[in-house]
Scaffold this active site. Sequence first.
Site, PDB file in Angstrom:
ATOM      1  N   LEU A  22       0.822  -1.215   0.000  1.00  0.00           N
ATOM      2  CA  LEU A  22       0.000   0.000   0.000  1.00  0.00           C
ATOM      3  C   LEU A  22       0.851   1.258   0.000  1.00  0.00           C
ATOM      4  O   LEU A  22       0.395   2.315  -0.409  1.00  0.00           O
ATOM      5  CB  LEU A  22      -0.924   0.002   1.215  1.00  0.00           C
ATOM      6  CG  LEU A  22      -1.966  -1.111   1.271  1.00  0.00           C
ATOM      7  CD1 LEU A  22      -2.711  -1.068   2.597  1.00  0.00           C
ATOM      8  CD2 LEU A  22      -2.929  -1.001   0.104  1.00  0.00           C
ATOM      9  N   GLY A  23       2.063   1.141   0.527  1.00  0.00           N
ATOM     10  CA  GLY A  23       2.927   2.319   0.585  1.00  0.00           C
ATOM     11  C   GLY A  23       4.138   2.065   1.444  1.00  0.00           C
ATOM     12  O   GLY A  23       4.334   0.975   1.982  1.00  0.00           O
ATOM     13  N   GLY A  25       7.116   4.439   4.025  1.00  0.00           N
ATOM     14  CA  GLY A  25       7.560   5.706   4.588  1.00  0.00           C
ATOM     15  C   GLY A  25       9.049   5.653   4.817  1.00  0.00           C
ATOM     16  O   GLY A  25       9.735   4.777   4.286  1.00  0.00           O
ATOM     17  N   GLY A  26       9.530   6.552   5.637  1.00  0.00           N
ATOM     18  CA  GLY A  26      10.953   6.630   5.906  1.00  0.00           C
ATOM     19  C   GLY A  26      11.531   5.384   6.541  1.00  0.00           C
ATOM     20  O   GLY A  26      12.685   5.038   6.312  1.00  0.00           O
ATOM     21  N   VAL A  30       4.061  -0.803   4.210  1.00  0.00           N
ATOM     22  CA  VAL A  30       2.699  -1.141   4.607  1.00  0.00           C
ATOM     23  C   VAL A  30       2.090  -2.046   3.536  1.00  0.00           C
ATOM     24  O   VAL A  30       2.145  -1.727   2.341  1.00  0.00           O
ATOM     25  CB  VAL A  30       1.844   0.134   4.776  1.00  0.00           C
ATOM     26  CG1 VAL A  30       0.435  -0.218   5.206  1.00  0.00           C
ATOM     27  CG2 VAL A  30       2.491   1.079   5.786  1.00  0.00           C
ATOM     28  N   ASP A 140       1.768  14.692  14.533  1.00  0.00           N
ATOM     29  CA  ASP A 140       1.935  14.444  13.100  1.00  0.00           C
ATOM     30  C   ASP A 140       0.579  14.293  12.425  1.00  0.00           C
ATOM     31  O   ASP A 140       0.418  13.498  11.513  1.00  0.00           O
ATOM     32  CB  ASP A 140       2.787  13.190  12.875  1.00  0.00           C
ATOM     33  CG  ASP A 140       3.328  13.095  11.450  1.00  0.00           C
ATOM     34  OD1 ASP A 140       3.434  14.148  10.777  1.00  0.00           O
ATOM     35  OD2 ASP A 140       3.634  11.972  11.010  1.00  0.00           O
TER      36      ASP A 140
END
Length: 175
Positions: A22-23, A25-26, A30, A140
């Site tokens: 799904l994606g 990040g740093g 996911v 955040d």
Amino acid sequence: MNYISLQVLRTATSNFSVNNKLGEGGYREVFKGELQDEKEIVVERLSANSAQGFNELKNDLVLTNKLKHKNLVQLLCVCLQEKLLVYEYMPNGSLDTTLIADPEKANQLDWTKRKGIISGIDRGLLYLHEDSRLKVIHRDLKPSNVLLNVDMNPKISDFGLSMLGTLSIVRPNDR
């Protein structure tokens, strides 16, 4: 806290297939998955070479395990064999992708639904700041960290940068 095996998560995500990604990040990736009972899940995996992300992952784990509210994403279980957190799946994605990247979904959001989303975010923040036994400052909150369930109800996610504390309001005359 519920625990789940690595093998079950490998099966659910087709061995963390790129097709289920799904994606990222740093410090984490996911994946979408489906358990044998057909329950859809999201699996968050800490990048193997990330030292920084471990603290955020630990913070996310501790807070999402202790915080329960209808406008917060729920942690379902963890896998201790690898650094994996399993969350409920939000089929309508994040608020930013719904409003910006998907014009069809954005058109479904009339002003009544938009007001409902804003109110849900507000209820989630009120719970974090005042109603939970822990007082949490998210730090955040942004559209990509507000997820929408099947009914377009918002759920705040990603507590990696959050901190416990008390909120204090500084008024100009108090300085």
